[in-house]
Design a protein around this motif. Sequence first.
Motif, PDB file in Angstrom:
ATOM      1  N   TRP A  20     -25.613  -0.603  -4.923  1.00 14.97           N
ATOM      2  CA  TRP A  20     -25.038  -1.718  -5.675  1.00 14.97           C
ATOM      3  C   TRP A  20     -23.593  -1.945  -5.255  1.00 14.97           C
ATOM      4  CZ3 TRP A  20     -28.190  -4.664  -8.493  1.00 14.97           C
ATOM      5  CH2 TRP A  20     -29.408  -4.115  -8.903  1.00 14.97           C
ATOM      6  N   ALA A  21     -23.175  -3.205  -5.286  1.00 17.80           N
ATOM      7  CA  ALA A  21     -21.797  -3.569  -4.976  1.00 17.80           C
ATOM      8  C   ALA A  21     -21.346  -4.651  -5.957  1.00 17.80           C
ATOM      9  CB  ALA A  21     -21.678  -4.063  -3.533  1.00 17.80           C
ATOM     10  N   GLU A  22     -20.029  -4.897  -5.983  1.00 14.29           N
ATOM     11  CA  GLU A  22     -19.482  -5.930  -6.862  1.00 14.29           C
ATOM     12  C   GLU A  22     -19.212  -7.242  -6.139  1.00 14.29           C
ATOM     13  OE1 GLU A  22     -16.785  -3.472 -10.039  1.00 14.29           O
ATOM     14  OE2 GLU A  22     -16.003  -3.616  -7.983  1.00 14.29           O
ATOM     15  N   LEU A  31     -22.466 -11.553   6.891  1.00 11.86           N
ATOM     16  CA  LEU A  31     -21.725 -10.780   5.902  1.00 11.86           C
ATOM     17  C   LEU A  31     -20.677  -9.937   6.628  1.00 11.86           C
ATOM     18  CD1 LEU A  31     -24.594  -9.546   3.528  1.00 11.86           C
ATOM     19  CD2 LEU A  31     -23.144 -11.564   3.289  1.00 11.86           C
ATOM     20  N   THR A  32     -19.432 -10.090   6.232  1.00 16.54           N
ATOM     21  CA  THR A  32     -18.352  -9.326   6.862  1.00 16.54           C
ATOM     22  C   THR A  32     -17.860  -8.190   5.982  1.00 16.54           C
ATOM     23  OG1 THR A  32     -16.655 -10.836   5.999  1.00 16.54           O
ATOM     24  CG2 THR A  32     -17.614 -11.344   8.167  1.00 16.54           C
ATOM     25  N   PHE A  33     -18.265  -8.204   4.707  1.00 21.05           N
ATOM     26  CA  PHE A  33     -17.862  -7.133   3.806  1.00 21.05           C
ATOM     27  C   PHE A  33     -18.809  -7.101   2.616  1.00 21.05           C
ATOM     28  CE2 PHE A  33     -15.797  -5.526   0.025  1.00 21.05           C
ATOM     29  CZ  PHE A  33     -15.224  -4.350   0.466  1.00 21.05           C
ATOM     30  N   VAL A  34     -19.134  -5.872   2.169  1.00 14.97           N
ATOM     31  CA  VAL A  34     -19.881  -5.653   0.926  1.00 14.97           C
ATOM     32  C   VAL A  34     -19.276  -4.426   0.262  1.00 14.97           C
ATOM     33  CG1 VAL A  34     -22.115  -5.162  -0.126  1.00 14.97           C
ATOM     34  CG2 VAL A  34     -22.011  -6.598   1.907  1.00 14.97           C
ATOM     35  N   GLY A  35     -18.874  -4.566  -0.993  1.00 14.82           N
ATOM     36  CA  GLY A  35     -18.272  -3.419  -1.662  1.00 14.82           C
ATOM     37  C   GLY A  35     -17.667  -3.783  -2.993  1.00 14.82           C
ATOM     38  N   ALA A  36     -16.581  -3.104  -3.348  1.00 19.35           N
ATOM     39  CA  ALA A  36     -15.923  -3.289  -4.630  1.00 19.35           C
ATOM     40  C   ALA A  36     -15.054  -4.547  -4.618  1.00 19.35           C
ATOM     41  CB  ALA A  36     -15.069  -2.068  -4.958  1.00 19.35           C
ATOM     42  N   ASP A  37     -14.806  -5.089  -5.811  1.00 20.43           N
ATOM     43  CA  ASP A  37     -13.999  -6.304  -5.927  1.00 20.43           C
ATOM     44  C   ASP A  37     -12.613  -6.126  -5.302  1.00 20.43           C
ATOM     45  OD1 ASP A  37     -15.854  -7.933  -7.171  1.00 20.43           O
ATOM     46  OD2 ASP A  37     -15.199  -7.451  -9.202  1.00 20.43           O
ATOM     47  N   ALA A  38     -11.949  -5.038  -5.658  1.00 18.14           N
ATOM     48  CA  ALA A  38     -10.581  -4.841  -5.170  1.00 18.14           C
ATOM     49  C   ALA A  38     -10.536  -4.778  -3.649  1.00 18.14           C
ATOM     50  CB  ALA A  38     -10.003  -3.565  -5.776  1.00 18.14           C
ATOM     51  N   ASN A  41     -11.114  -8.268  -2.214  1.00 19.26           N
ATOM     52  CA  ASN A  41      -9.908  -9.094  -2.286  1.00 19.26           C
ATOM     53  C   ASN A  41      -8.939  -8.746  -1.172  1.00 19.26           C
ATOM     54  OD1 ASN A  41     -10.804 -10.437  -4.595  1.00 19.26           O
ATOM     55  ND2 ASN A  41      -9.869  -8.935  -5.988  1.00 19.26           N
ATOM     56  N   GLU A  42      -8.794  -7.457  -0.922  1.00 21.32           N
ATOM     57  CA  GLU A  42      -7.902  -7.024   0.156  1.00 21.32           C
ATOM     58  C   GLU A  42      -8.440  -7.465   1.516  1.00 21.32           C
ATOM     59  OE1 GLU A  42      -4.592  -5.524   1.867  1.00 21.32           O
ATOM     60  OE2 GLU A  42      -4.992  -5.716  -0.292  1.00 21.32           O
ATOM     61  N   HIS A  43      -9.749  -7.354   1.703  1.00 15.81           N
ATOM     62  CA  HIS A  43     -10.384  -7.763   2.969  1.00 15.81           C
ATOM     63  C   HIS A  43     -10.147  -9.243   3.243  1.00 15.81           C
ATOM     64  CE1 HIS A  43     -13.540  -7.878   6.096  1.00 15.81           C
ATOM     65  NE2 HIS A  43     -13.893  -9.038   5.549  1.00 15.81           N
ATOM     66  N   SER A  44     -10.090 -10.044   2.188  1.00 17.08           N
ATOM     67  CA  SER A  44      -9.975 -11.492   2.344  1.00 17.08           C
ATOM     68  C   SER A  44      -8.528 -11.989   2.315  1.00 17.08           C
ATOM     69  CB  SER A  44     -10.756 -12.198   1.231  1.00 17.08           C
ATOM     70  OG  SER A  44     -12.090 -11.776   1.200  1.00 17.08           O
TER      71      SER A  44
END
Length: 363
Positions: A20-22, A31-38, A41-44
């Motif tokens: 599961w991810a947020e 898809l370039t990222f899957v994970g936690a919200d924080a 946000n940093e990835h983007s």
Amino acid sequence: MTTTLYRGGRIFTADPDQPWAEALVESAGALTFVGADAAANEHSRGVADLRIVELDGAVVLPGFVDAHTHLVHLGASLGHLDLLGARDAADLQDRLRAYAAQHPDAPRLIGGQWLFEPLAGRAPDRHLLDEAVADRPVYLHSNDMHSIWVNTAALAELGIDDATPDPVGGTIGRDAAGAATGMLYETAALGLAEDFLASLVTDADRDRALDAAVAAYLEAGVTGAVDMGMRGDDLAALERAAADGRLGIRVAAHWLIAPTGDPAADLAQVGEARAHAERLADGPIRIAGVKIMVDGVIDSCTAAMRAPFADGSRPGPIWPLDALEPVVRAADAAGLQVAMHAIGDEASDIALTALERAIAANG
């Protein structure tokens, strides 16, 4: 190029190490990222053209893929009479009468999904339908899609009478006296009747049907489909939808190869499939292979079996081995997947033998 950040959800990843991810980030269809919200946000951070979608706790799942469909037919059928729930012959007639009353200006009535069981052993015949609707042609596809039950007006419209010969790979149902009963099996249904009905359909009709099918799929979370009987008019509708941005799903299709009795004409259909496959290799629609109906089905006793059915009938295959083998070999050599409908044990043996010989010939 727009990058989209989806965040604040419960996203199922199917990754056992991180089920599961947020949040997830998509860019250029990947898809370039899957994970936690924080972390998302940093990835983007710093992305120039960023679109943010707040999921607000929604569950996100991978899209479903319908592995066997007929897209345009599906869309059209959503507006046809549905007889799947008919309890008996009288109920079927009542539903047909009601549908006719609801569509007083329709030149013909089309329905489907009927089963043999509610008829309680009675053979479907045109007279049963005539009792409900006699003034207009009626076409009812069986639930297995391998036969069509028609009334007397439809037989007349199709030009089928007691002397009409059976088409290659099909049967016109007849009674003990040789009179046409209104049952059309296999290529008599898929060819004589379906080809006639298809000739009445406009491109606009096909576009509306395809739009209806896509809308129903997207509402149910289906994002991809495998069309297992593609023909030219339907492919054109798909390409129009893709060009207009209306398609909405990805489609892999198998080109329908119909028996003609002419080996050269059979092989020409494989060439047509290959040409479309090469032309559409990089888009949302692709021709993955060919579809071949080696025999019929158990329900209507059209499957090719080594022993007779209980009624004494023993139909042969739609594609005998000597006709099937060169088609399978050519399709395999062209890099096309070979999908074969083979229900009876005789038909299954024919299909497997054709595949074995294709592998031996092509390596």
